[in-house]
Scaffold this motif. Sequence first.
Motif, mmCIF file in Angstrom:
data_model
loop_
_atom_site.group_PDB
_atom_site.id
_atom_site.type_symbol
_atom_site.label_atom_id
_atom_site.label_comp_id
_atom_site.label_asym_id
_atom_site.label_seq_id
_atom_site.Cartn_x
_atom_site.Cartn_y
_atom_site.Cartn_z
ATOM 1 N N ALA A 35 -56.765 29.391 41.164
ATOM 2 C CA ALA A 35 -55.777 28.854 40.520
ATOM 3 C C ALA A 35 -54.611 27.387 41.652
ATOM 4 O O ALA A 35 -53.568 26.645 40.955
ATOM 5 C CB ALA A 35 -54.451 30.210 41.429
ATOM 6 N N LEU A 36 -55.385 27.010 42.905
ATOM 7 C CA LEU A 36 -54.984 26.126 43.860
ATOM 8 C C LEU A 36 -55.751 24.876 43.163
ATOM 9 O O LEU A 36 -54.917 23.754 42.954
ATOM 10 C CB LEU A 36 -54.933 26.591 45.201
ATOM 11 N N ALA A 37 -57.129 25.283 42.711
ATOM 12 C CA ALA A 37 -58.007 24.326 41.815
ATOM 13 C C ALA A 37 -57.002 23.578 40.711
ATOM 14 O O ALA A 37 -57.080 22.592 40.292
ATOM 15 C CB ALA A 37 -59.148 24.569 41.844
ATOM 16 N N MET A 38 -56.607 24.240 40.311
ATOM 17 C CA MET A 38 -55.691 24.865 38.942
ATOM 18 C C MET A 38 -54.409 23.011 39.073
ATOM 19 O O MET A 38 -54.388 22.484 38.422
ATOM 20 C CB MET A 38 -55.244 25.387 37.771
ATOM 21 N N MET A 39 -53.607 24.101 40.252
ATOM 22 C CA MET A 39 -52.139 23.226 40.225
ATOM 23 C C MET A 39 -52.902 21.858 40.799
ATOM 24 O O MET A 39 -51.959 20.825 41.139
ATOM 25 C CB MET A 39 -51.914 24.140 41.275
ATOM 26 N N SER A 40 -54.316 21.412 42.053
ATOM 27 C CA SER A 40 -54.418 20.552 42.015
ATOM 28 C C SER A 40 -55.015 19.239 41.453
ATOM 29 O O SER A 40 -54.581 18.156 41.517
ATOM 30 C CB SER A 40 -55.292 20.994 43.533
ATOM 31 N N THR A 41 -55.035 20.511 40.563
ATOM 32 C CA THR A 41 -55.924 18.743 39.300
ATOM 33 C C THR A 41 -54.879 18.447 38.308
ATOM 34 O O THR A 41 -54.978 17.306 38.582
ATOM 35 C CB THR A 41 -56.849 19.991 38.605
ATOM 36 N N PHE A 42 -53.967 19.342 38.312
ATOM 37 C CA PHE A 42 -52.428 18.698 37.115
ATOM 38 C C PHE A 42 -51.227 19.173 38.037
ATOM 39 O O PHE A 42 -51.380 20.103 38.974
ATOM 40 C CB PHE A 42 -52.712 19.669 36.143
ATOM 41 N N ALA A 43 -50.130 18.789 37.831
ATOM 42 C CA ALA A 43 -48.701 18.709 38.285
ATOM 43 C C ALA A 43 -48.430 20.277 37.638
ATOM 44 O O ALA A 43 -49.179 20.478 36.180
ATOM 45 C CB ALA A 43 -47.471 18.012 37.797
ATOM 46 N N ALA A 44 -47.631 20.720 38.112
ATOM 47 C CA ALA A 44 -47.634 22.504 37.634
ATOM 48 C C ALA A 44 -46.905 22.171 36.248
ATOM 49 O O ALA A 44 -47.359 22.791 35.484
ATOM 50 C CB ALA A 44 -46.043 22.423 38.524
ATOM 51 N N ALA A 58 -58.658 19.784 28.419
ATOM 52 C CA ALA A 58 -58.074 18.817 29.174
ATOM 53 C C ALA A 58 -58.320 20.564 31.229
ATOM 54 O O ALA A 58 -58.878 19.763 31.607
ATOM 55 C CB ALA A 58 -56.388 19.397 29.374
ATOM 56 N N LEU A 59 -58.451 21.024 30.205
ATOM 57 C CA LEU A 59 -58.604 22.451 31.247
ATOM 58 C C LEU A 59 -59.709 22.677 31.820
ATOM 59 O O LEU A 59 -60.042 23.223 33.364
ATOM 60 C CB LEU A 59 -58.020 23.887 30.207
ATOM 61 N N THR A 60 -60.578 21.870 31.069
ATOM 62 C CA THR A 60 -62.506 21.907 31.570
ATOM 63 C C THR A 60 -62.875 20.934 32.990
ATOM 64 O O THR A 60 -63.358 20.935 33.314
ATOM 65 C CB THR A 60 -63.358 21.832 30.269
ATOM 66 N N GLN A 61 -61.443 19.975 33.024
ATOM 67 C CA GLN A 61 -61.274 19.169 34.194
ATOM 68 C C GLN A 61 -61.699 19.739 35.309
ATOM 69 O O GLN A 61 -61.761 19.000 35.959
ATOM 70 C CB GLN A 61 -60.430 18.097 33.516
#
Length: 84
Positions: A35-44, A58-61
């Motif tokens: 979850a933190l990796a997802m939120m670090s890659t993209f803004a909320a 986009a999510l696979t990034q």
Amino acid sequence: MVREDSAALYGFVSQHERALFTRLMATSGVGAKLALAMMSTFAAHRLAQILAEKDVPALTQVPGIGKKKAERLTLELADKVQDL
């Protein structure tokens, strides 16, 4: 977040980020690290948009998310993040 073996504290800039983190954590297969990796890659707001639009490429990034996991996450979370 308190678990049997550990206690962790997570801080967020806004209520929007906290709500998104909570919804991500409620999904099976998503832990705090992912979850933190997802939120670090993209803004909320961008992450919520990606999930709502089911944008798998986009999510696979995000490190740790492959195509299959991205497809599953978008299916499970698309309806849950519509209001964010």
